[in-house]
Design a protein around this motif. Structure first.
Motif, PDB file in Angstrom:
ATOM      1  N   GLN A  32     -24.773  50.048  37.016  1.00 50.10           N
ATOM      2  CA  GLN A  32     -23.991  51.128  36.824  1.00 50.10           C
ATOM      3  C   GLN A  32     -23.689  51.736  38.180  1.00 50.10           C
ATOM      4  N   VAL A  33     -24.695  52.203  38.925  1.00 51.72           N
ATOM      5  CA  VAL A  33     -24.662  52.730  40.300  1.00 51.72           C
ATOM      6  C   VAL A  33     -23.764  51.792  41.071  1.00 51.72           C
ATOM      7  N   GLN A  34     -23.787  50.284  41.085  1.00 55.17           N
ATOM      8  CA  GLN A  34     -23.290  49.448  41.802  1.00 55.17           C
ATOM      9  C   GLN A  34     -21.668  49.467  41.430  1.00 55.17           C
ATOM     10  N   ALA A  35     -21.333  49.399  40.239  1.00 60.94           N
ATOM     11  CA  ALA A  35     -20.258  49.632  39.612  1.00 60.94           C
ATOM     12  C   ALA A  35     -19.357  50.855  40.078  1.00 60.94           C
ATOM     13  N   ILE A  36     -19.992  51.911  40.043  1.00 67.77           N
ATOM     14  CA  ILE A  36     -19.406  53.187  40.383  1.00 67.77           C
ATOM     15  C   ILE A  36     -19.048  53.228  41.919  1.00 67.77           C
ATOM     16  N   TYR A  37     -20.090  52.398  42.886  1.00 70.74           N
ATOM     17  CA  TYR A  37     -19.708  52.497  44.176  1.00 70.74           C
ATOM     18  C   TYR A  37     -18.724  51.535  44.734  1.00 70.74           C
ATOM     19  N   ASP A  38     -18.583  50.272  43.805  1.00 73.13           N
ATOM     20  CA  ASP A  38     -17.617  49.497  44.011  1.00 73.13           C
ATOM     21  C   ASP A  38     -16.197  49.851  43.811  1.00 73.13           C
ATOM     22  N   LEU A  39     -16.086  50.939  42.883  1.00 78.20           N
ATOM     23  CA  LEU A  39     -14.854  51.515  42.778  1.00 78.20           C
ATOM     24  C   LEU A  39     -14.587  52.619  43.526  1.00 78.20           C
ATOM     25  N   VAL A  40     -15.488  53.390  43.931  1.00 81.18           N
ATOM     26  CA  VAL A  40     -14.850  54.804  44.706  1.00 81.18           C
ATOM     27  C   VAL A  40     -15.142  54.376  46.213  1.00 81.18           C
ATOM     28  N   LYS A  41     -15.724  53.079  46.563  1.00 83.20           N
ATOM     29  CA  LYS A  41     -15.659  52.744  48.075  1.00 83.20           C
ATOM     30  C   LYS A  41     -14.236  52.800  48.706  1.00 83.20           C
ATOM     31  N   PHE A  42     -13.219  52.466  47.691  1.00 86.01           N
ATOM     32  CA  PHE A  42     -11.813  52.278  48.096  1.00 86.01           C
ATOM     33  C   PHE A  42     -11.044  53.477  48.424  1.00 86.01           C
ATOM     34  N   GLY A  43     -11.757  54.740  48.157  1.00 84.83           N
ATOM     35  CA  GLY A  43     -11.054  56.210  48.431  1.00 84.83           C
ATOM     36  C   GLY A  43     -10.824  56.307  49.830  1.00 84.83           C
ATOM     37  N   PRO A  44      -9.810  57.006  50.322  1.00 85.19           N
ATOM     38  CA  PRO A  44      -9.307  56.760  51.687  1.00 85.19           C
ATOM     39  C   PRO A  44     -10.145  58.156  52.336  1.00 85.19           C
ATOM     40  N   THR A  45     -10.568  57.701  53.742  1.00 86.03           N
ATOM     41  CA  THR A  45     -11.125  58.521  54.566  1.00 86.03           C
ATOM     42  C   THR A  45     -10.328  58.460  55.846  1.00 86.03           C
ATOM     43  N   ALA A  46     -10.327  59.412  56.769  1.00 86.92           N
ATOM     44  CA  ALA A  46      -9.816  59.307  58.205  1.00 86.92           C
ATOM     45  C   ALA A  46     -10.289  58.152  58.843  1.00 86.92           C
ATOM     46  N   PHE A  47      -9.716  57.353  59.351  1.00 80.88           N
ATOM     47  CA  PHE A  47     -10.228  56.105  60.192  1.00 80.88           C
ATOM     48  C   PHE A  47     -10.871  55.181  59.297  1.00 80.88           C
ATOM     49  N   ASN A  48     -10.742  55.082  58.222  1.00 76.14           N
ATOM     50  CA  ASN A  48     -11.801  54.671  57.246  1.00 76.14           C
ATOM     51  C   ASN A  48     -13.351  54.441  57.451  1.00 76.14           C
ATOM     52  N   GLN A  49     -13.478  56.022  57.952  1.00 74.26           N
ATOM     53  CA  GLN A  49     -15.011  56.033  58.556  1.00 74.26           C
ATOM     54  C   GLN A  49     -16.254  56.117  57.737  1.00 74.26           C
ATOM     55  N   SER A  50     -15.938  56.295  56.365  1.00 74.53           N
ATOM     56  CA  SER A  50     -16.791  55.932  55.372  1.00 74.53           C
ATOM     57  C   SER A  50     -18.417  56.500  55.671  1.00 74.53           C
ATOM     58  N   PRO A  51     -18.438  57.914  55.906  1.00 74.37           N
ATOM     59  CA  PRO A  51     -19.731  58.353  56.301  1.00 74.37           C
ATOM     60  C   PRO A  51     -20.571  58.554  55.338  1.00 74.37           C
ATOM     61  N   LEU A  52     -20.275  58.715  54.063  1.00 70.06           N
ATOM     62  CA  LEU A  52     -21.043  59.245  52.809  1.00 70.06           C
ATOM     63  C   LEU A  52     -22.363  58.151  52.631  1.00 70.06           C
ATOM     64  N   ARG A  53     -23.585  58.675  52.717  1.00 68.77           N
ATOM     65  CA  ARG A  53     -24.691  58.015  52.439  1.00 68.77           C
ATOM     66  C   ARG A  53     -25.203  58.148  51.222  1.00 68.77           C
ATOM     67  N   ILE A  54     -25.848  57.277  50.140  1.00 63.90           N
ATOM     68  CA  ILE A  54     -26.427  57.899  49.082  1.00 63.90           C
ATOM     69  C   ILE A  54     -27.917  57.402  48.870  1.00 63.90           C
ATOM     70  N   THR A  55     -28.685  58.402  48.661  1.00 65.89           N
ATOM     71  CA  THR A  55     -30.160  58.177  48.489  1.00 65.89           C
ATOM     72  C   THR A  55     -30.401  58.201  47.141  1.00 65.89           C
ATOM     73  N   LEU A  56     -30.853  57.210  46.447  1.00 67.77           N
ATOM     74  CA  LEU A  56     -31.162  57.266  44.953  1.00 67.77           C
ATOM     75  C   LEU A  56     -32.670  57.767  44.918  1.00 67.77           C
ATOM     76  N   VAL A  57     -32.915  58.743  44.262  1.00 70.45           N
ATOM     77  CA  VAL A  57     -34.071  59.066  43.902  1.00 70.45           C
ATOM     78  C   VAL A  57     -34.743  58.707  42.477  1.00 70.45           C
ATOM     79  N   ARG A  58     -35.480  57.553  42.337  1.00 73.13           N
ATOM     80  CA  ARG A  58     -35.858  57.091  41.222  1.00 73.13           C
ATOM     81  C   ARG A  58     -37.154  57.195  41.026  1.00 73.13           C
ATOM     82  N   SER A  59     -38.142  56.982  41.889  1.00 75.18           N
ATOM     83  CA  SER A  59     -39.720  57.197  41.366  1.00 75.18           C
ATOM     84  C   SER A  59     -40.082  58.697  41.332  1.00 75.18           C
TER      85      SER A  59
END
Length: 196
Positions: A32-59
């Motif tokens: 599910q998380v992979q599908a979410i990311y694979d969709l939203v990674k196409f949202g525009p950012t300036a210079f396509n810089q894509s600076p968001l990082r996601i840390t999943l807290v599972r344990s």
């Protein structure tokens, strides 16, 4: 003019979407998380810089390390959510620009050689990507509980490094019982839109 997007999708993403305060115990899968990311990674950012990082807290151990940094009112929600994500801005995003902005690889040094400039750009564009991420969670049929009520310095020290600035913590999952507060008002069109 009406919107092209189906009304049911409009409801799912916006009109019926709410910040969840309780969650069921149904797990959120890696798929599910992979599908979410694979969709939203196409949202525009300036210079396509894509600076968001996601840390999943599972344990369970990491969850307790995070909960101690949450504001008191947010601690029970973070303890109970099936999945929690720490969203941060990568202030060294420019290292990826030659690959992400290949038609102008010199942008890395031409615009982002100075750290304060990178921090400002990373904060703005990662926050934009965080909004895409929240909509992506809704598109997956899940609920999100984004929060900024936490010790930012503590979360950075516990989970990140000096090159990553925490933006928000997001509880993710299927909504539980009494998940929603009453809908708060929104500003009207005429209160927001100015034509010049």
């Amino acid at each position: 003019m009406s919107l092209v997007l189906d009304p049911a999708a409009q409801d799912l993403l916006f009109r019926e979407a709410r910040t969840a305060n309780t969650f069921s115990d149904e797990p959120v899968t890696e798929e599910q998380v992979q599908a979410i990311y694979d969709l939203v990674k196409f949202g525009p950012t300036a210079f396509n810089q894509s600076p968001l990082r996601i840390t999943l807290v599972r344990s369970a151990e990491a969850r307790q390390r995070l909960v101690k940094h949450m504001a008191e009112g947010n601690q029970p929600k973070t303890e109970a959510a099936p999945l929690v994500a720490i969203l941060s801005a990568d202030n060294e995003f420019h290292e990826e620009l030659p690959a992400l902005f290949p038609h102008f690889p010199a942008a890395k040094d031409a615009f982002f050689s100075e750290r304060p400039v990178r921090e400002q750009a990373a904060g703005m564009n990662a926050t934009l990507q965080a909004a895409y991420f929240l909509i992506g969670i809704r598109a997956a049929g899940l609920a999100a509980g984004p929060m900024t009520g936490f010790d930012f310095a503590g979360v950075q020290k516990e989970f990140l490094d000096d090159d990553h600035t925490p933006l928000m913590v997001v509880n993710i999952g299927k909504p539980g019982e009494n998940a929603w507060f009453p809908r708060s008002p929104r500003l009207a069109y005429e209160d927001v839109i100015t034509t010049v």
